[in-house]
Design a protein around this motif. Structure first.
Motif, PDB file in Angstrom:
ATOM      1  N   LYS A   7      30.934  32.910  36.530  1.00 57.41           N
ATOM      2  CA  LYS A   7      30.639  31.484  36.670  1.00 57.41           C
ATOM      3  C   LYS A   7      31.589  30.702  35.780  1.00 57.41           C
ATOM      4  N   GLY A   9      32.334  26.935  34.241  1.00 54.29           N
ATOM      5  CA  GLY A   9      31.696  25.639  34.003  1.00 54.29           C
ATOM      6  C   GLY A   9      32.649  24.469  34.236  1.00 54.29           C
ATOM      7  N   THR A  11      34.257  22.182  32.386  1.00 59.55           N
ATOM      8  CA  THR A  11      35.536  22.031  31.680  1.00 59.55           C
ATOM      9  C   THR A  11      36.552  23.032  32.222  1.00 59.55           C
ATOM     10  N   THR A 173      33.145  29.726  29.833  1.00 61.48           N
ATOM     11  CA  THR A 173      32.937  28.346  29.406  1.00 61.48           C
ATOM     12  C   THR A 173      34.021  27.933  28.416  1.00 61.48           C
ATOM     13  N   THR A 181      25.373  28.660  15.635  1.00 63.48           N
ATOM     14  CA  THR A 181      24.891  27.330  16.013  1.00 63.48           C
ATOM     15  C   THR A 181      26.037  26.653  16.750  1.00 63.48           C
ATOM     16  N   ASP A 182      25.803  25.452  17.277  1.00 64.95           N
ATOM     17  CA  ASP A 182      26.861  24.786  18.042  1.00 64.95           C
ATOM     18  C   ASP A 182      28.104  24.595  17.165  1.00 64.95           C
ATOM     19  N   PRO A 183      29.218  25.243  17.514  1.00 66.22           N
ATOM     20  CA  PRO A 183      30.420  25.129  16.665  1.00 66.22           C
ATOM     21  C   PRO A 183      30.967  23.709  16.589  1.00 66.22           C
ATOM     22  N   ARG A 184      30.519  22.829  17.458  1.00 64.85           N
ATOM     23  CA  ARG A 184      30.957  21.430  17.361  1.00 64.85           C
ATOM     24  C   ARG A 184      30.305  20.734  16.168  1.00 64.85           C
ATOM     25  N   MET A 203      16.762  30.041  21.808  1.00 67.56           N
ATOM     26  CA  MET A 203      17.891  29.146  21.500  1.00 67.56           C
ATOM     27  C   MET A 203      18.044  28.120  22.627  1.00 67.56           C
TER      28      MET A 203
HETATM   29  P1  ADP Z   1      29.877  24.582  30.815  1.00 67.58           P
HETATM   30  O1  ADP Z   1      30.337  23.276  31.334  1.00 67.58           O
HETATM   31  O2  ADP Z   1      30.919  25.647  30.819  1.00 67.58           O
HETATM   32  O3  ADP Z   1      28.594  25.039  31.452  1.00 67.58           O
HETATM   33  P2  ADP Z   1      28.387  23.680  28.498  1.00 67.58           P
HETATM   34  O4  ADP Z   1      28.870  22.406  27.921  1.00 67.58           O
HETATM   35  O5  ADP Z   1      27.181  23.633  29.372  1.00 67.58           O
HETATM   36  O6  ADP Z   1      29.601  24.368  29.264  1.00 67.58           O
HETATM   37  O7  ADP Z   1      28.101  24.761  27.347  1.00 67.58           O
HETATM   38  C1  ADP Z   1      29.091  25.043  26.383  1.00 67.58           C
HETATM   39  C2  ADP Z   1      28.852  24.215  25.129  1.00 67.58           C
HETATM   40  O8  ADP Z   1      27.615  24.607  24.527  1.00 67.58           O
HETATM   41  C3  ADP Z   1      29.859  24.433  24.026  1.00 67.58           C
HETATM   42  O9  ADP Z   1      30.984  23.602  24.207  1.00 67.58           O
HETATM   43  C4  ADP Z   1      29.078  24.103  22.757  1.00 67.58           C
HETATM   44  O10 ADP Z   1      29.362  22.841  22.241  1.00 67.58           O
HETATM   45  C5  ADP Z   1      27.626  24.105  23.200  1.00 67.58           C
HETATM   46  N1  ADP Z   1      26.757  24.944  22.369  1.00 67.58           N
HETATM   47  C6  ADP Z   1      25.567  24.577  21.862  1.00 67.58           C
HETATM   48  N2  ADP Z   1      25.033  25.540  21.124  1.00 67.58           N
HETATM   49  C7  ADP Z   1      25.898  26.576  21.149  1.00 67.58           C
HETATM   50  C8  ADP Z   1      25.898  27.885  20.564  1.00 67.58           C
HETATM   51  N3  ADP Z   1      24.903  28.318  19.811  1.00 67.58           N
HETATM   52  N4  ADP Z   1      26.960  28.686  20.821  1.00 67.58           N
HETATM   53  C9  ADP Z   1      27.979  28.271  21.593  1.00 67.58           C
HETATM   54  N5  ADP Z   1      28.039  27.042  22.155  1.00 67.58           N
HETATM   55  C10 ADP Z   1      27.007  26.202  21.953  1.00 67.58           C
END
Ligand code: ADP
Ligand code: ASP
Ligand code: MG
Length: 409
Positions: A7, A9, A11, A173, A181-184, A203
């Motif tokens: 799959k 996503g 981006t 992705t 945790t969210d690396p952002r 999570m």
């Molecule tokens: P896609 O469009 O590929 O489905 P998403 O935006 O739905 O991507 O999911 C990816 C995003 O999830 C990452 O860019 C990141 O910011 C966020 N995220 C939140 N929590 C986590 C985590 N624990 N590990 C990795 N990414 C995370």
């Protein structure tokens, strides 16, 4: 030779160049002799764009028509990716959700997959074709187009992998795996090599949007090997697995947070049987989901105070309902706050360790973060705090539990 469901996503398919890059990756897997089924999302920003178009035209659009509109996003990418594969000499066929008979219930905008008929897909694979399926969409028993809720392409992929008994479901992705945790928010966050279904489910349901919740529960239920990987760099990603008794589990696997929270409080409700039902019944009837609930006997002993949280989008509606209920019940006061967030620690290792909650509360207190609500389960502790403390709270806990260090057990 394996059967792989991949799959990609939003981006990952966000521009013609990126679609070309995805086609190169798929072509590599195919050339290695694997059967490949690809699920794609709409190009990044497209679903949001369609949503705002609908809002501009109709305010609150009819859910059935909204699904017809939203499903177009993914229809664009399946066609473009199939063209890009064809150009590379890889025969491919694109299908919308209804064309491959992804049957759902009729709950528009948040439909659930009931059944997948995989005949077409099997036939194409047998002919050596790559099958490209639109994520996020299906069809109900009356032939209406449905969508599966935001992030639903993850669920399409896992459901297809389960139906086809694929060897692996790979979620590509813009991050190279599931992080602590969210690396952002915390750049020092660490990629996990593996995480259990149970932890991933927590999570996801506590706000980590890297995987849609339903995709994780589906994968756990049907035993689908699931991996999260980066579209843009090579690497092992994160494997979502069953708990492995031979390995010591990390105490805390990760920190999830949710910005979409709001809380409502009603004070001085007469304390008698049936109060909770009287208060929450009308909220449930309005289709509003309630998350945390705290009830406390007030100082006078005769009345009770009640606080609960809802999704921020439902805040105003819930407040209006609660104010109405309050006047019929003779309650003292109703108040609310939609500037709150929930931060949660998740880890199966918590089961066998005491004292995590007090370490968590002490760390937050030291930074002056006031905790407004608490809820716990066997493998998680959640706190509600003011929105302004989100980043500080998450970073503090990430440091306190040393999640950036590889061997934190
Ligand atoms: P896609 O469009 O590929 O489905 P998403 O935006 O739905 O991507 O999911 C990816 C995003 O999830 C990452 O860019 C990141 O910011 C966020 N995220 C939140 N929590 C986590 C985590 N624990 N590990 C990795 N990414 C995370
Ligand atoms: N395009 C849909 C969304 O943005 C589904 C998905 O990307 O998984 O939510
Ligand atoms: Mg997603």
């Amino acid at each position: 030779m394996a059967l792989i469901v991949q799959k990609y996503g939003g981006t990952s398919v966000g521009s013609p160049e990126r679609i070309g890059h995805v086609a190169d990756k798929v072509a590599d897997w195919r050339k290695k002799g694997h059967d490949v089924v690809v699920v794609v999302s709409a190009m990044s920003g497209e679903t949001d764009r369609l949503l705002s178009l609908a809002e501009a035209v109709a305010g609150v659009p009819p859910p059935r028509e909204l699904d017809v509109l939203l499903a177009t996003g993914e229809q664009v990418t399946i066609a473009l990716l199939s063209m890009a594969l064809d150009m590379r000499g890889i025969p491919a066929r694109s299908y919308t959700g209804s064309q491959v008979h992804i049957r759902t219930d009729s709950a528009h905008n948040k439909a659930r997959i009931r059944k997948i008929e995989d005949k077409h897909i099997q036939a194409d694979l047998a002919e050596g074709k790559v099958v490209v399926v639109a994520g996020f969409q299906g069809m109900d028993e009356h032939g209406n187009i449905t969508t599966l809720g935001r992030g639903g392409s993850d669920t399409t992929a896992v459901a297809l992998a389960a139906a086809l008994k694929a060897d692996e479901c790979q979620i590509y992705t813009d991050v190279d795996g599931v992080y602590t945790t969210d690396p952002r928010v915390v750049p020092e966050a660490r990629r996990l090599d593996r995480i259990t279904f149970e932890e991933m489910l927590e999570m996801a349901s506590l706000g980590s949007k890297v995987l849609q919740i339903r995709s994780v529960s589906f994968a756990g239920r049907y035993n689908v090997p699931l991996r999260v990987l980066s579209t843009f760099e090579e690497g092992p990603g994160t494997l979502i697995t069953y708990e492995d008794e031979t390995m010591e589990e990390a105490l805390i696997s990760g920190i999830a947070f949710n910005r979409d929270e709001a809380k409502l409080t009603i004070l001085g409700v007469p304390d008698k049987p049936g109060v909770a039902h009287q208060l929450l019944g009308p909220i449930a009837e309005a289709n509003i989901e309630v998350d945390m609930i705290v009830q406390n006997v007030a100082a006078d002993g005769a009345t009770t105070d009640f606080t609960f949280t809802v999704h921020r989008n439902d805040y105003k509606k819930a407040l209006a309902i609660l104010e109405k209920t309050a006047s019929t019940m003779g309650a003292k006061e109703v108040s609310g706050d939609d500037k709150i967030v929930k931060i949660s620690l998740v880890g199966v290792g918590m089961r066998s360790h005491a004292g995590i909650a007090s370490t968590m509360f002490a760390a937050l207190a030291k930074e002056g973060v006031n905790i407004r609500m608490i809820s716990t389960s066997e493998i998680k502790i959640s706190v509600v705090v003011d929105e302004k403390y989100l980043e500080l709270g998450v970073r503090t806990l990430h440091d306190t539990f040393e999640l950036a260090q590889p061997e934190s057990v």
